[in-house]
Design a protein around this motif. Sequence first.
Motif, PDB file in Angstrom:
ATOM      1  N   MET A  57       0.829  -1.214   0.000  1.00 16.74           N
ATOM      2  CA  MET A  57       0.000   0.000   0.000  1.00 16.74           C
ATOM      3  C   MET A  57       0.860   1.260   0.000  1.00 16.74           C
ATOM      4  SD  MET A  57      -3.277  -0.423  -0.260  1.00 16.74           S
ATOM      5  CE  MET A  57      -2.902  -1.587  -1.546  1.00 16.74           C
ATOM      6  N   VAL A  60       1.800   1.726  -3.591  1.00 12.99           N
ATOM      7  CA  VAL A  60       0.642   2.184  -4.368  1.00 12.99           C
ATOM      8  C   VAL A  60       0.394   3.668  -4.121  1.00 12.99           C
ATOM      9  CG1 VAL A  60      -1.873   1.983  -4.592  1.00 12.99           C
ATOM     10  CG2 VAL A  60      -0.459  -0.072  -4.533  1.00 12.99           C
ATOM     11  N   TRP A  61       0.338   4.080  -2.858  1.00 14.78           N
ATOM     12  CA  TRP A  61       0.039   5.478  -2.546  1.00 14.78           C
ATOM     13  C   TRP A  61       1.174   6.411  -2.922  1.00 14.78           C
ATOM     14  CZ3 TRP A  61      -4.392   7.672  -2.137  1.00 14.78           C
ATOM     15  CH2 TRP A  61      -5.492   6.902  -1.802  1.00 14.78           C
ATOM     16  N   THR A  62       2.402   5.965  -2.809  1.00 22.05           N
ATOM     17  CA  THR A  62       3.526   6.797  -3.257  1.00 22.05           C
ATOM     18  C   THR A  62       3.414   7.052  -4.751  1.00 22.05           C
ATOM     19  OG1 THR A  62       4.968   5.964  -1.510  1.00 22.05           O
ATOM     20  CG2 THR A  62       6.037   6.963  -3.407  1.00 22.05           C
ATOM     21  N   LEU A  64       0.706   7.001  -6.546  1.00 19.64           N
ATOM     22  CA  LEU A  64      -0.449   7.857  -6.804  1.00 19.64           C
ATOM     23  C   LEU A  64      -0.190   9.313  -6.417  1.00 19.64           C
ATOM     24  CD1 LEU A  64      -3.348   5.542  -5.592  1.00 19.64           C
ATOM     25  CD2 LEU A  64      -2.934   6.294  -7.931  1.00 19.64           C
ATOM     26  N   LEU A  65       0.434   9.520  -5.265  1.00 14.39           N
ATOM     27  CA  LEU A  65       0.631  10.881  -4.764  1.00 14.39           C
ATOM     28  C   LEU A  65       1.826  11.589  -5.391  1.00 14.39           C
ATOM     29  CD1 LEU A  65      -0.071  10.210  -0.988  1.00 14.39           C
ATOM     30  CD2 LEU A  65      -1.577  11.349  -2.618  1.00 14.39           C
TER      31      LEU A  65
END
Length: 82
Positions: A57, A60-62, A64-65
Amino acid sequence: PSEIADDAEWVRRAWLDIGGRVPDVAVVESFVKDRSPHKRQALVNALLEDPQFAGHMATVWTNLLVGRAPERNVDRDALARF
């Protein structure tokens, strides 16, 4: 909407989405043979409790952000630790 996935397809999707990788053949075979009515819920809970879930996760978030471009001045390791 898509048709309901059979057990073999569902377990692969769950592992990819939650665990971040394809499950071993033995894991899929065991899941398909299991006749427990709550096996999907149990697998999701087990994948969420796995330490690899947090790492997946974070990736994934890295992505996305921050994005995937390496030229940005971002401390990706600090974001992953967060």
